[in-house]
Write an enzyme that holds these catalytic residues in place. Structure first.
Site, PDB file in Angstrom:
ATOM      1  N   ASP A 178      72.254  22.536  12.276  1.00 16.85           N
ATOM      2  CA  ASP A 178      71.901  21.719  11.109  1.00 16.85           C
ATOM      3  C   ASP A 178      71.788  20.244  11.499  1.00 16.85           C
ATOM      4  O   ASP A 178      72.505  19.780  12.378  1.00 16.85           O
ATOM      5  CB  ASP A 178      72.984  21.910  10.029  1.00 16.85           C
ATOM      6  CG  ASP A 178      72.527  21.396   8.679  1.00 16.85           C
ATOM      7  OD1 ASP A 178      71.323  21.131   8.502  1.00 16.85           O
ATOM      8  OD2 ASP A 178      73.394  21.259   7.791  1.00 16.85           O
ATOM      9  N   ASN A 219      64.821  29.425   3.751  1.00 15.37           N
ATOM     10  CA  ASN A 219      64.003  28.327   4.297  1.00 15.37           C
ATOM     11  C   ASN A 219      62.536  28.391   3.860  1.00 15.37           C
ATOM     12  O   ASN A 219      61.804  27.409   3.967  1.00 15.37           O
ATOM     13  CB  ASN A 219      64.080  28.272   5.829  1.00 15.37           C
ATOM     14  CG  ASN A 219      65.361  27.669   6.354  1.00 15.37           C
ATOM     15  OD1 ASN A 219      65.808  27.972   7.452  1.00 15.37           O
ATOM     16  ND2 ASN A 219      65.987  26.795   5.574  1.00 15.37           N
ATOM     17  N   ARG A 231      79.099  24.977  13.060  1.00 13.28           N
ATOM     18  CA  ARG A 231      78.027  24.346  12.286  1.00 13.28           C
ATOM     19  C   ARG A 231      77.988  22.868  12.654  1.00 13.28           C
ATOM     20  O   ARG A 231      79.022  22.193  12.674  1.00 13.28           O
ATOM     21  CB  ARG A 231      78.255  24.491  10.777  1.00 13.28           C
ATOM     22  CG  ARG A 231      77.097  23.856  10.005  1.00 13.28           C
ATOM     23  CD  ARG A 231      77.161  24.087   8.508  1.00 13.28           C
ATOM     24  NE  ARG A 231      75.920  23.618   7.895  1.00 13.28           N
ATOM     25  CZ  ARG A 231      75.311  24.214   6.877  1.00 13.28           C
ATOM     26  NH1 ARG A 231      75.827  25.285   6.346  1.00 13.28           N
ATOM     27  NH2 ARG A 231      74.189  23.725   6.380  1.00 13.28           N
TER      28      ARG A 231
HETATM   29  C1  FPP Z   1      68.342  22.456   9.981  1.00 10.83           C
HETATM   30  O1  FPP Z   1      67.986  21.109   9.973  1.00 10.83           O
HETATM   31  C2  FPP Z   1      67.526  23.180  10.903  1.00 10.83           C
HETATM   32  C3  FPP Z   1      66.601  24.137  10.563  1.00 10.83           C
HETATM   33  C4  FPP Z   1      66.298  24.556   9.194  1.00 10.83           C
HETATM   34  C5  FPP Z   1      65.830  24.805  11.571  1.00 10.83           C
HETATM   35  C6  FPP Z   1      66.521  25.057  12.875  1.00 10.83           C
HETATM   36  C7  FPP Z   1      65.446  25.187  13.848  1.00 10.83           C
HETATM   37  C8  FPP Z   1      65.421  24.655  15.089  1.00 10.83           C
HETATM   38  C9  FPP Z   1      66.545  23.977  15.741  1.00 10.83           C
HETATM   39  C10 FPP Z   1      64.182  24.760  15.876  1.00 10.83           C
HETATM   40  C11 FPP Z   1      63.605  26.136  16.019  1.00 10.83           C
HETATM   41  C12 FPP Z   1      64.443  27.037  16.849  1.00 10.83           C
HETATM   42  C13 FPP Z   1      63.983  27.807  17.848  1.00 10.83           C
HETATM   43  C14 FPP Z   1      64.889  28.839  18.423  1.00 10.83           C
HETATM   44  C15 FPP Z   1      62.625  27.692  18.396  1.00 10.83           C
HETATM   45  P1  FPP Z   1      67.555  20.474   8.599  1.00 10.83           P
HETATM   46  O2  FPP Z   1      66.082  20.317   8.615  1.00 10.83           O
HETATM   47  O3  FPP Z   1      68.101  21.251   7.449  1.00 10.83           O
HETATM   48  O4  FPP Z   1      68.251  19.091   8.728  1.00 10.83           O
HETATM   49  P2  FPP Z   1      68.780  18.172   7.537  1.00 10.83           P
HETATM   50  O5  FPP Z   1      69.840  18.974   6.810  1.00 10.83           O
HETATM   51  O6  FPP Z   1      69.333  16.990   8.261  1.00 10.83           O
HETATM   52  O7  FPP Z   1      67.590  17.830   6.693  1.00 10.83           O
END
Ligand code: FPP
Length: 227
Positions: free
Chosen positions: A16, A64, A175
């Site tokens: 996250d 998501n 997390r």
């Molecule tokens: C949370 O950050 C992250 C995600 C929803 C996606 C996780 C994906 C990756 C790390 C990249 C893809 C992975 C692979 C294996 C290719 P957020 O966008 O919710 O962050 P925020 O809470 O700060 O807005």
């Protein structure tokens, strides 16, 4: 009395904080996700020097899909690129890819890429499980339905139908980003897992953070409800 040292076999991570990482730098969210992929790449590379058997990463939840279409497209593109660019390295490093979640519902070209990657890496000796279109409640409901088709619905029967059925038991759930919740991730598997909530945004997470987490785990006392 000395505390016994326990080695974690299976660690899962809620990655996250990509959005906040980008926002802090006045960059588009997609750059945060790109840097998030970089962090994944470094972590997977570091596994060859660790004795961890399984790492499960929450890459895309069933919820998501509610994000803006552009962001969902960016995440799917990153997934495509990551598989294309890193698959051979997975094979060379003995990494076995697993998918947890209903990945068949993703775009057909991604399903093909994933199935090829599952096939190519099937002989690997350490597992990287990627949660894609994954929801813990949905997983439990599916497992209960499959268990009911086969016989009595016991905890063991449900467990045997989870996506993680043949993976080692979950030892540690991490997390990043300072949020303290499970967000529908590995709800069943987390029953006896240790939890670690880190104040690090995912793109800043390094193999050293994982090594520290494993060291902390090694000296925690786990009782599984006993005394
Ligand atoms: C949370 O950050 C992250 C995600 C929803 C996606 C996780 C994906 C990756 C790390 C990249 C893809 C992975 C692979 C294996 C290719 P957020 O966008 O919710 O962050 P925020 O809470 O700060 O807005």
């Amino acid at each position: 009395m000395t505390t016994p040292i326990i080695r974690a076999r299976h660690v899962a991570i809620i990655m996250d904080g990509n959005g906040r990482w980008a926002k802090k730098r006045h960059l588009p969210r997609v750059v945060g996700h790109q840097r998030g992929v970089e962090a994944v790449r470094k972590l997977v590379r570091s596994l060859k020097d660790s004795d961890l058997e399984c790492l499960t990463l929450y890459a895309f939840s069933s919820e998501n899909w509610r994000r803006p279409e552009d962001e969902v497209d960016d995440l799917m593109d990153l997934m495509r690129k990551f598989i294309r660019s890193d698959l051979e390295e997975f094979v060379e490093n003995g990494v076995r890819l697993r998918i947890v979640g209903d990945y068949q519902a993703l775009a057909p070209d991604i399903v093909d890429l994933l199935e090829n990657a599952l096939d190519r890496t099937s002989q690997g000796t350490r597992t990287v499980a990627v949660a894609l279109n994954y929801g813990g409640q949905q997983e439990i409901a599916r497992a209960a339905r499959l268990a009911a088709e086969a016989g009595p619905v016991t905890a063991e029967a449900i467990e045997s139908h989870l996506f993680t059925a043949d993976l080692p038991p979950l030892d540690l759930l991490i997390r990043t980003s300072g949020e303290v919740r499970l967000s529908n991730f590995l709800l069943w598997q987390a029953a006896y897992a240790e939890m670690l909530f880190l104040d690090v945004l995912w793109p800043d997470f390094t193999p050293a953070h994982l090594a520290d987490a494993l060291d902390q785990f090694a000296v925690r006392e786990r009782r599984y409800g006993g005394r």
